[in-house]
Structure formats: structure tokens, C-alpha cells
Design a protein around this motif. Structure first.
Motif, PDB file in Angstrom:
ATOM      1  N   MET A   1       0.811  -1.194   0.000  1.00 28.85           N
ATOM      2  CA  MET A   1       0.000   0.000   0.000  1.00 28.85           C
ATOM      3  C   MET A   1       0.857   1.261   0.000  1.00 28.85           C
ATOM      4  O   MET A   1       0.481   2.233  -0.602  1.00 28.85           O
ATOM      5  CB  MET A   1      -0.885   0.025   1.246  1.00 28.85           C
ATOM      6  N   ASP A   2       1.939   1.181   0.713  1.00 26.05           N
ATOM      7  CA  ASP A   2       2.830   2.329   0.743  1.00 26.05           C
ATOM      8  C   ASP A   2       3.335   2.675  -0.653  1.00 26.05           C
ATOM      9  O   ASP A   2       3.441   3.850  -0.993  1.00 26.05           O
ATOM     10  CB  ASP A   2       4.027   2.016   1.646  1.00 26.05           C
ATOM     11  N   THR A   3       3.649   1.694  -1.426  1.00 29.60           N
ATOM     12  CA  THR A   3       4.148   1.917  -2.783  1.00 29.60           C
ATOM     13  C   THR A   3       3.081   2.591  -3.640  1.00 29.60           C
ATOM     14  O   THR A   3       3.382   3.508  -4.405  1.00 29.60           O
ATOM     15  CB  THR A   3       4.561   0.579  -3.421  1.00 29.60           C
ATOM     16  N   ALA A   4       1.838   2.173  -3.515  1.00 34.50           N
ATOM     17  CA  ALA A   4       0.748   2.757  -4.295  1.00 34.50           C
ATOM     18  C   ALA A   4       0.559   4.213  -3.916  1.00 34.50           C
ATOM     19  O   ALA A   4       0.317   5.075  -4.781  1.00 34.50           O
ATOM     20  CB  ALA A   4      -0.537   1.979  -4.072  1.00 34.50           C
ATOM     21  N   LEU A   5       0.692   4.532  -2.638  1.00 39.42           N
ATOM     22  CA  LEU A   5       0.546   5.906  -2.185  1.00 39.42           C
ATOM     23  C   LEU A   5       1.686   6.771  -2.707  1.00 39.42           C
ATOM     24  O   LEU A   5       1.472   7.913  -3.142  1.00 39.42           O
ATOM     25  CB  LEU A   5       0.506   5.925  -0.649  1.00 39.42           C
ATOM     26  N   ILE A   6       2.877   6.255  -2.699  1.00 39.22           N
ATOM     27  CA  ILE A   6       4.041   6.983  -3.215  1.00 39.22           C
ATOM     28  C   ILE A   6       3.881   7.238  -4.707  1.00 39.22           C
ATOM     29  O   ILE A   6       4.122   8.338  -5.194  1.00 39.22           O
ATOM     30  CB  ILE A   6       5.348   6.213  -2.901  1.00 39.22           C
ATOM     31  N   ILE A   7       3.448   6.214  -5.450  1.00 42.25           N
ATOM     32  CA  ILE A   7       3.244   6.365  -6.900  1.00 42.25           C
ATOM     33  C   ILE A   7       2.148   7.389  -7.167  1.00 42.25           C
ATOM     34  O   ILE A   7       2.262   8.234  -8.063  1.00 42.25           O
ATOM     35  CB  ILE A   7       2.924   4.998  -7.541  1.00 42.25           C
ATOM     36  N   ALA A   8       1.085   7.395  -6.371  1.00 43.24           N
ATOM     37  CA  ALA A   8      -0.004   8.363  -6.538  1.00 43.24           C
ATOM     38  C   ALA A   8       0.493   9.774  -6.256  1.00 43.24           C
ATOM     39  O   ALA A   8       0.152  10.720  -6.974  1.00 43.24           O
ATOM     40  CB  ALA A   8      -1.169   8.010  -5.626  1.00 43.24           C
ATOM     41  N   CYS A   9       1.317   9.942  -5.229  1.00 43.20           N
ATOM     42  CA  CYS A   9       1.872  11.267  -4.908  1.00 43.20           C
ATOM     43  C   CYS A   9       2.788  11.760  -6.028  1.00 43.20           C
ATOM     44  O   CYS A   9       2.736  12.926  -6.423  1.00 43.20           O
ATOM     45  CB  CYS A   9       2.638  11.219  -3.580  1.00 43.20           C
ATOM     46  N   ILE A  10       3.635  10.870  -6.513  1.00 46.53           N
ATOM     47  CA  ILE A  10       4.547  11.234  -7.617  1.00 46.53           C
ATOM     48  C   ILE A  10       3.720  11.601  -8.851  1.00 46.53           C
ATOM     49  O   ILE A  10       3.989  12.605  -9.531  1.00 46.53           O
ATOM     50  CB  ILE A  10       5.542  10.103  -7.909  1.00 46.53           C
ATOM     51  N   SER A  11       2.682  10.819  -9.147  1.00 45.88           N
ATOM     52  CA  SER A  11       1.798  11.097 -10.284  1.00 45.88           C
ATOM     53  C   SER A  11       1.138  12.454 -10.129  1.00 45.88           C
ATOM     54  O   SER A  11       1.038  13.229 -11.079  1.00 45.88           O
ATOM     55  CB  SER A  11       0.708  10.032 -10.371  1.00 45.88           C
ATOM     56  N   GLY A  12       0.655  12.752  -8.941  1.00 49.66           N
ATOM     57  CA  GLY A  12       0.014  14.049  -8.678  1.00 49.66           C
ATOM     58  C   GLY A  12       0.995  15.197  -8.860  1.00 49.66           C
ATOM     59  O   GLY A  12       0.667  16.236  -9.430  1.00 49.66           O
ATOM     60  N   ALA A  13       2.232  15.026  -8.344  1.00 47.02           N
ATOM     61  CA  ALA A  13       3.253  16.071  -8.476  1.00 47.02           C
ATOM     62  C   ALA A  13       3.604  16.303  -9.940  1.00 47.02           C
ATOM     63  O   ALA A  13       3.744  17.445 -10.398  1.00 47.02           O
ATOM     64  CB  ALA A  13       4.480  15.696  -7.669  1.00 47.02           C
ATOM     65  N   VAL A  14       3.742  15.211 -10.691  1.00 51.67           N
ATOM     66  CA  VAL A  14       4.043  15.334 -12.122  1.00 51.67           C
ATOM     67  C   VAL A  14       2.895  16.043 -12.838  1.00 51.67           C
ATOM     68  O   VAL A  14       3.102  16.903 -13.688  1.00 51.67           O
ATOM     69  CB  VAL A  14       4.338  13.947 -12.739  1.00 51.67           C
ATOM     70  N   ALA A  15       1.644  15.684 -12.486  1.00 52.21           N
ATOM     71  CA  ALA A  15       0.476  16.320 -13.106  1.00 52.21           C
ATOM     72  C   ALA A  15       0.454  17.811 -12.792  1.00 52.21           C
ATOM     73  O   ALA A  15       0.206  18.652 -13.672  1.00 52.21           O
ATOM     74  CB  ALA A  15      -0.811  15.646 -12.648  1.00 52.21           C
ATOM     75  N   LEU A  16       0.729  18.201 -11.530  1.00 50.94           N
ATOM     76  CA  LEU A  16       0.748  19.618 -11.157  1.00 50.94           C
ATOM     77  C   LEU A  16       1.877  20.362 -11.881  1.00 50.94           C
ATOM     78  O   LEU A  16       1.692  21.481 -12.353  1.00 50.94           O
ATOM     79  CB  LEU A  16       0.903  19.762  -9.643  1.00 50.94           C
ATOM     80  N   ALA A  17       3.042  19.737 -11.962  1.00 51.36           N
ATOM     81  CA  ALA A  17       4.159  20.348 -12.676  1.00 51.36           C
ATOM     82  C   ALA A  17       3.817  20.527 -14.146  1.00 51.36           C
ATOM     83  O   ALA A  17       4.134  21.553 -14.762  1.00 51.36           O
ATOM     84  CB  ALA A  17       5.416  19.504 -12.505  1.00 51.36           C
ATOM     85  N   SER A  18       3.155  19.534 -14.721  1.00 57.18           N
ATOM     86  CA  SER A  18       2.749  19.602 -16.113  1.00 57.18           C
ATOM     87  C   SER A  18       1.763  20.752 -16.346  1.00 57.18           C
ATOM     88  O   SER A  18       1.869  21.505 -17.305  1.00 57.18           O
ATOM     89  CB  SER A  18       2.131  18.274 -16.538  1.00 57.18           C
ATOM     90  N   VAL A  19       0.791  20.897 -15.435  1.00 65.10           N
ATOM     91  CA  VAL A  19      -0.182  21.998 -15.535  1.00 65.10           C
ATOM     92  C   VAL A  19       0.537  23.342 -15.395  1.00 65.10           C
ATOM     93  O   VAL A  19       0.270  24.291 -16.141  1.00 65.10           O
ATOM     94  CB  VAL A  19      -1.292  21.831 -14.473  1.00 65.10           C
TER      95      VAL A  19
END
Length: 161
Positions: A1-19
Motif C-alpha cells: 500500500m505504501d508503494t501505491a501511495l508513493i506512486i499516486a503522490c509522484i503522479s500528482g506532483a508530475v500532473a501539477l508540474a505539467s499543468v
């Protein structure tokens, strides 16, 4: 579960950076387009001023030469009925005023339509034209006979165009 949360956070950060990057890029494009339009407007204004500058300078020189002729070189001799040239002397003098006012009206109209008073050379041209308008509208020379109000000057200029 920890890995999924980390991947979701990284995905969110990448999405925000992209925006953020996309928004910044869009703002830069809009700024460049605005600058490009401003440069195009300035360029068009200079082209128009250059188009009318020659004829206006010619008309101003001809009028100035006639005024100098009246003031310093004895032109009034031609206005006497004895000379036989009085009607032509009056008509050509009036024509030189009208010719100048016609070209002045062309330039005034273009300056007003383009609104390029921020450019130094066009601002100087507008100031020069305004100075002449004030002199012709003044009654300082002879009380009132040589006075042409600004509206009269524009009317003559419009008739000439």
C-alpha cells in the motif's frame, strides 16, 4: 500500500508540474503574440507616417516659402491691382494654405486612427502639427484677419482631401 501511495503522490506532483509548465508556456506565447502585435502596429504607424511625411513637408515648405516671401521679399507688390497679378497672387497663396491643411488633415486622421503617440518621431510630428494649428488659430499677428480656428483649418483640410 505504501508503494501505491508513493506512486499516486509522484503522479500528482508530475500532473501539477505539467499543468504549471503548460500555463507558463501559454502565458509566454500570449505575451509574445501581444509584443508581436504591438511591434506590427508600430511598424504600420511608421510606414503610414513615412507615406505622408514627404507630401506634408513639401506643402509646409511651399507655404513657408510664401509666408517668407510675404514677410521679407516684397510679395505684396503682386497683390496690388497695378501688377495685374493680384488675383493669381491671392489664389496661389490661399492654395498653399489649403494644400498644407489638406496634407495635415491626412496625417492627423492617420495619427488619430492608429494611436501611435508613444513613438518618439510620431509624437514629435504630432506636436509640430499642433504648434502650427495654434499659430494659425491665434489672433496675435494682426488682431483677427489672419486667424483660422482649428475647426476651420480641419474643414479646409477635409475639403482638400
Amino acid at each position: 500500500m505504501d508503494t501505491a501511495l508513493i506512486i499516486a503522490c509522484i503522479s500528482g506532483a508530475v500532473a501539477l508540474a505539467s499543468v504549471g509548465l503548460s500555463t507558463w508556456t501559454q502565458l509566454q506565447v500570449m505575451r509574445r503574440q501581444r509584443e508581436s502585435k504591438e511591434e506590427e502596429r508600430r511598424s504600420e504607424a511608421k510606414v503610414i507616417l513615412d507615406r505622408y511625411r514627404g507630401p506634408l513637408l513639401d506643402a509646409a515648405w511651399q507655404l513657408g516659402d510664401r509666408v517668407d516671401n510675404i514677410r521679407r521679399r516684397g510679395f505684396f507688390v503682386y497683390l496690388s491691382e497695378k501688377s495685374g497679378r493680384a488675383p493669381e497672387a491671392r489664389r496661389t497663396t490661399l492654395f498653399r494654405f489649403a494644400y498644407y491643411l489638406g496634407w495635415r488633415e491626412c496625417v492627423r486622421t492617420q495619427v488619430q486612427l492608429l494611436r501611435f503617440e508613444n513613438e518618439e518621431d510620431t509624437r514629435l510630428a504630432a506636436a509640430f502639427l499642433n504648434d502650427i494649428t495654434r499659430v494659425l488659430a491665434s489672433d496675435r499677428l494682426d488682431g483677427q484677419w489672419a486667424m483660422l480656428w482649428a475647426d476651420e483649418q480641419r474643414g479646409i483640410g477635409e475639403l482638400m482631401t
